[in-house]
Structures are given as C-alpha cells and as structure tokens.
Design a protein around this motif. Structure first.
Motif, short mmCIF file in Angstrom:
data_model
loop_
_atom_site.label_atom_id
_atom_site.label_comp_id
_atom_site.label_asym_id
_atom_site.label_seq_id
_atom_site.Cartn_x
_atom_site.Cartn_y
_atom_site.Cartn_z
N ASN A 41 23.64 64.31 -97.92
CA ASN A 41 24.99 63.98 -98.42
C ASN A 41 25.93 65.07 -97.95
O ASN A 41 25.54 66.23 -97.85
N TYR A 42 27.15 64.69 -97.68
CA TYR A 42 28.11 65.73 -97.35
C TYR A 42 28.28 66.62 -98.57
O TYR A 42 28.24 66.14 -99.71
N PRO A 43 28.48 67.93 -98.35
CA PRO A 43 28.74 68.80 -99.49
C PRO A 43 29.99 68.33 -100.23
O PRO A 43 30.86 67.68 -99.65
N ARG A 44 30.03 68.65 -101.50
CA ARG A 44 31.24 68.32 -102.27
C ARG A 44 32.46 68.94 -101.61
O ARG A 44 32.36 69.95 -100.94
N GLY A 45 33.59 68.35 -101.85
CA GLY A 45 34.82 68.88 -101.27
C GLY A 45 34.97 70.36 -101.55
O GLY A 45 34.76 70.81 -102.67
N GLY A 46 35.32 71.11 -100.53
CA GLY A 46 35.54 72.54 -100.71
C GLY A 46 34.31 73.38 -100.47
O GLY A 46 34.41 74.59 -100.34
N PHE A 47 33.13 72.72 -100.39
CA PHE A 47 31.91 73.47 -100.13
C PHE A 47 31.42 73.16 -98.74
O PHE A 47 31.92 72.25 -98.06
N GLY A 48 30.41 73.89 -98.33
CA GLY A 48 29.83 73.64 -97.02
C GLY A 48 30.55 74.44 -95.95
O GLY A 48 31.22 75.43 -96.23
N VAL A 49 30.39 73.97 -94.74
CA VAL A 49 30.94 74.74 -93.63
C VAL A 49 32.45 74.55 -93.58
O VAL A 49 32.97 73.45 -93.78
N LEU A 50 33.15 75.64 -93.41
CA LEU A 50 34.61 75.61 -93.33
C LEU A 50 34.96 76.00 -91.90
O LEU A 50 34.95 77.17 -91.55
N PHE A 51 35.19 75.01 -91.08
CA PHE A 51 35.38 75.30 -89.66
C PHE A 51 36.70 75.99 -89.41
O PHE A 51 37.73 75.65 -89.99
N LYS A 52 36.61 76.96 -88.53
CA LYS A 52 37.82 77.63 -88.10
C LYS A 52 38.16 77.10 -86.72
O LYS A 52 37.35 77.22 -85.79
N PHE A 53 39.30 76.50 -86.55
CA PHE A 53 39.66 75.95 -85.26
C PHE A 53 40.50 76.94 -84.48
O PHE A 53 41.25 77.72 -85.05
N GLY A 54 40.38 76.88 -83.17
CA GLY A 54 41.19 77.72 -82.30
C GLY A 54 40.54 79.06 -82.03
O GLY A 54 39.49 79.39 -82.52
#
Ligand code: SF4
Length: 92
Positions: free
Chosen positions: A79-92
C-alpha cells in the motif's frame, strides 16, 4: 551527480507501526520474492539465515518493482504510505 548522491537528497519519513509493505509468512520464499533480495533498489529485502525473506521498508523508494513481481501472487501486500509519510522526493 551520481545516482546515490541524488538518492541521498530524498528524505524518508517512517510511519512507525504501519509498514506499507508486508510479506506473507512463508517457509520457503517464491522465486520472485527471493529475487527481491537482489533487485530492490533500496535494499529493503533480505534473506534470513533460515531462508525466509524479510523486509525493512524504511527507505523504500516506492518504485513498485516488488509490487509488480510479488503482489498478485500474494507474496506481499503493498500500500502506498499514508499521506505525508514515505519517500519525500526532492526534485531538481
Ligand atoms: Fe524496494 Fe521498490 Fe519494493 Fe520499495 S517498492 S521495497 S524500493 S522494490
């Protein structure tokens, strides 16, 4: 930059007590499940000394590889992690 350096810039927030991937208990892992110990890009899967596959989903990149290979067969639930959890991708 090398991919490892880029990956290092992603932050990961562990949702303690609610792992988003779980492995079905087994005596002997299926081939696909065992393969995850080699192909998970985050190294989340490992083989125990008694031959089962276990997972430490901290650091999971949510790439979906294990989901494609192991969910339909029932080897894992994903399952996708709950909103706000899991990997927080940094773009750029
Ligand atoms: Fe590894 Fe990708 Fe599965 Fe996460 S989704 S555990 S990174 S294979």
């Amino acid at each position: 930059a090398r991919v490892e350096e880029k990956l290092f810039q992603n932050r990961y927030l562990v949702d303690a007590g609610k792992p988003h991937i779980a492995i079905r208990p087994h005596e002997k892992p299926s081939e696909n499940l065992l393969a995850m110990t080699r192909i998970c890009p985050a190294g989340c899967y490992s083989e125990t000394s008694s031959g089962q596959v276990e997972i430490t989903p901290d650091g999971c990149l949510e790439c979906g590889t294990c989901r494609v290979l192991c969910e339909e067969s029932g080897d894992i639930t994903w399952n996708y992690p709950r909103g706000g959890f899991g990997v927080l991708f940094k773009f750029g």
